[in-house]
Design a protein around this motif. Structure first.
Motif, mmCIF file in Angstrom:
data_model
loop_
_atom_site.group_PDB
_atom_site.id
_atom_site.type_symbol
_atom_site.label_atom_id
_atom_site.label_comp_id
_atom_site.label_asym_id
_atom_site.label_seq_id
_atom_site.Cartn_x
_atom_site.Cartn_y
_atom_site.Cartn_z
ATOM 1 N N PRO A 28 -46.478 54.764 12.267
ATOM 2 C CA PRO A 28 -47.221 54.543 11.019
ATOM 3 C C PRO A 28 -47.462 53.059 10.721
ATOM 4 O O PRO A 28 -48.542 52.688 10.256
ATOM 5 C CB PRO A 28 -46.325 55.161 9.942
ATOM 6 C CG PRO A 28 -45.309 55.987 10.661
ATOM 7 C CD PRO A 28 -45.260 55.569 12.083
ATOM 8 N N THR A 87 -51.320 51.521 10.920
ATOM 9 C CA THR A 87 -51.859 51.040 9.630
ATOM 10 C C THR A 87 -52.312 49.590 9.780
ATOM 11 O O THR A 87 -53.389 49.203 9.309
ATOM 12 C CB THR A 87 -50.784 51.146 8.513
ATOM 13 O OG1 THR A 87 -50.323 52.487 8.440
ATOM 14 C CG2 THR A 87 -51.335 50.730 7.158
ATOM 15 N N ARG A 140 -55.626 49.384 11.694
ATOM 16 C CA ARG A 140 -56.746 49.766 10.840
ATOM 17 C C ARG A 140 -57.132 48.613 9.881
ATOM 18 O O ARG A 140 -58.290 48.258 9.739
ATOM 19 C CB ARG A 140 -56.355 51.014 10.037
ATOM 20 C CG ARG A 140 -57.197 51.321 8.826
ATOM 21 C CD ARG A 140 -58.575 51.801 9.199
ATOM 22 N NE ARG A 140 -59.347 52.160 8.016
ATOM 23 C CZ ARG A 140 -60.626 52.460 8.027
ATOM 24 N NH1 ARG A 140 -61.295 52.441 9.157
ATOM 25 N NH2 ARG A 140 -61.262 52.783 6.917
ATOM 26 N N ALA A 179 -50.905 51.015 0.805
ATOM 27 C CA ALA A 179 -51.471 50.585 2.087
ATOM 28 C C ALA A 179 -52.615 51.514 2.505
ATOM 29 O O ALA A 179 -53.668 51.053 2.965
ATOM 30 C CB ALA A 179 -50.379 50.557 3.161
ATOM 31 N N LEU A 180 -52.406 52.831 2.319
ATOM 32 C CA LEU A 180 -53.461 53.778 2.696
ATOM 33 C C LEU A 180 -54.721 53.556 1.853
ATOM 34 O O LEU A 180 -55.839 53.660 2.340
ATOM 35 C CB LEU A 180 -52.978 55.217 2.525
ATOM 36 C CG LEU A 180 -52.102 55.780 3.639
ATOM 37 C CD1 LEU A 180 -51.770 57.242 3.355
ATOM 38 C CD2 LEU A 180 -52.759 55.660 5.014
ATOM 39 N N ALA A 195 -56.559 50.746 3.080
ATOM 40 C CA ALA A 195 -57.150 51.082 4.380
ATOM 41 C C ALA A 195 -58.302 52.081 4.236
ATOM 42 O O ALA A 195 -58.867 52.527 5.234
ATOM 43 C CB ALA A 195 -56.073 51.652 5.304
ATOM 44 N N LEU A 209 -54.568 58.254 10.829
ATOM 45 C CA LEU A 209 -54.636 56.817 11.127
ATOM 46 C C LEU A 209 -55.412 56.593 12.430
ATOM 47 O O LEU A 209 -56.271 55.707 12.515
ATOM 48 C CB LEU A 209 -53.227 56.226 11.227
ATOM 49 C CG LEU A 209 -52.482 56.089 9.892
ATOM 50 C CD1 LEU A 209 -50.988 55.842 10.110
ATOM 51 C CD2 LEU A 209 -53.085 54.961 9.052
ATOM 52 N N MET A 215 -45.441 50.545 6.261
ATOM 53 C CA MET A 215 -46.866 50.505 5.913
ATOM 54 C C MET A 215 -47.182 49.341 4.965
ATOM 55 O O MET A 215 -48.249 48.744 5.042
ATOM 56 C CB MET A 215 -47.281 51.858 5.323
ATOM 57 C CG MET A 215 -47.203 52.958 6.389
ATOM 58 S SD MET A 215 -47.414 54.622 5.755
ATOM 59 C CE MET A 215 -49.186 54.677 5.502
#
Ligand SMILES: Cc1cc2nc3c(=O)[nH]c(=O)nc-3n(C[C@H](O)[C@H](O)[C@H](O)COP(=O)(O)OP(=O)(O)OC[C@H]3O[C@@H](n4cnc5c(N)ncnc54)[C@H](O)[C@@H]3O)c2cc1C
Length: 385
Positions: free
Chosen positions: A15, A19, A22, A59-60, A63, A120, A319
């Motif tokens: 992960p 991350t 990306r 973080a997601l 992203a 991801l 992450m």
């Protein structure tokens, strides 16, 4: 930008590494991920992961992957039942907790490792991940590094980021510090078709999690998206005392002996578990660790700050490391790579040390004689807000 015309190698496609790839690609950076697994379909094992608003989910979101996450997380899987060694219920939030509450710091949605990795991977440019690349050594070449892999391939990178997890092979290139044993070990297992094979536990689980405490021992069960259950049985014992347990009769006699007084209800899981059960001794990097910054190599995630799994922070810190490192390296704030990496590492070590300490403290609390009372009051205070 500091990374203009630089080649970045991320070693490890967990992960944290994915991350980071990306986030760097979104800023136009040339990045490759070297991953040990043979291909993207290699089975990702382990328990499920809960992502936290201020770290993993943050973080997601940066992203651009929050919508994809919402398609793949498992609503309700974060609900919890706390029981004693006889499987008698002392706490449950199944009725009170909403299925989705994004934005609330106490909402910690669960996702299986496989779907997290897939979402991801899908976000990356084609051929970003170089599979079957088990890193074994590196040598300095010019201002960068020449990386060598087990399959005899080599690759040059101006900057190397070790995201290769608990037993990082990149870590020794920056620090001689090693993780220490926490005194707690566990066995990890999984059960397929639990509705048929372990109906009592399945009923209790209700698609969420069970935490069982008794006599300083802990039994955690979690539902998974493929209908199976994973479990982790842990207690205080010697570093090397737990071995691969492959034989069902041996597993049961170990449990009856070491978990004296625990109900036979738990036997359902052990009798139908996939074998062997995997021993997981729990390690932690020292919370006061430090090292001298290198201009062309750094660490993220477990490689940097392995911590016990007892606060659910490991993946979230990995992450958040990815987010903060990408901002330091690919932002406009710093004048040089050493400065950017040094700022990242200083903040990362400070933040991770607090989480590692919390994880160590939780480990003590969860494996004490009064764990049941402590955990019930902890969740009564924190969970239902
Ligand atoms: C039993 C257990 C339960 C846990 N539960 C939770 C939880 O509920 N919540 C939570 O937040 N955390 C939990 N954790 C911790 C969590 O799994 C880690 O903190 C998290 O996965 C770290 O992410 P990472 O990307 O740094 O490393 P990893 O997820 O370990 O990924 C490392 C990647 O590097 C690859 N790799 C390894 N060596 C090499 C090499 N030499 N060359 C190339 N590639 C390599 C691996 O194949 C892997 O893909 C748990 C851990 C355990 C053991």
């Amino acid at each position: 930008m500091l990374l203009q015309n630089k080649k970045i190698a991320i070693v490890g496609g967990g992960p944290g590494g994915l991350t980071l790839a990306r986030l760097l690609q979104m800023k136009g950076v040339a990045v490759k991920v070297y991953e040990r697994d043979i291909n993207k379909d290699a089975r990702v094992q382990g328990t499920t992961l809960d992502l936290h608003e201020e770290s993993g989910l943050k973080a997601l979101k940066q992203a651009g992957l929050l919508a994809a996450f919402k398609q793949h997380y498992r609503p309700g899987a974060d609900r919890m039942t706390i029981v004693n060694e006889h499987a008698e219920i002392f706490f449950s939030d199944h009725e009170a907790k909403p299925e989705a509450d994004f934005g609330n710091e106490h909402f910690r949605p669960e996702i299986d490792r496989g779907p997290l990795r897939m979402l991801l991977l899908k976000s990356l440019q084609e051929d970003t991940v170089v599979w079957d690349s088990q890193f074994i050594s590196a040598e300095r070449q010019g201002d960068g590094w020449l990386l060598h892999f087990k399959n005899n391939a080599s690759a040059y990178a101006d900057i190397v980021i070790g995201a290769d997890g608990a037993n990082s092979r990149i870590r020794p290139y920056i620090t001689a510090i090693k993780p220490f044993y926490t005194g707690i070990s566990g066995l990890l297992g999984s059960v397929h078709d639990p509705e048929q094979t372990a109906p009592h536990i399945y009923e209790l689980l209700k698609g969420g999690k069970i935490m069982a405490y008794g006599g300083g021992k802990c039994f955690i069960v979690a539902s998974k998206g493929d209908g199976s259950m994973s479990f982790y049985i842990s207690y205080k014992t010697g570093e090397h005392s737990l071995k691969n347990l492959a034989d069902k009769a041996h597993i049961l006699s170990w449990f009856k002996n070491d978990f004296l007084g625990w109900s036979t209800v738990w036997h359902q899981l052990l009798e139908h578990a996939e074998t062997p059960l995997m021993p997981v001794p729990v390690y932690c990097m020292p919370t006061d660790q430090s090292w001298e910054t290198l201009p062309n190599l750094t660490l993220i995630g477990d490689a940097a700050h392995l911590m016990p799994p007892f606060a659910g922070e490991g993946v979230n810190m990995a992450m958040l490391d990815a987010l903060e490192l990408s901002e330091c390296l690919a932002g406009e704030t710093y004048n040089s790579l050493p400065e950017a990496i040094s700022v990242y590492e200083t903040n990362m070590r400070k933040r991770a040390a607090l989480m590692a300490q919390e994880s160590l403290d939780n480990g003590e609390r969860m494996h004490s004689e009064h764990a049941l009372q402590d955990m019930v009051s902890f969740f009564n205070d924190h969970d239902l807000q």
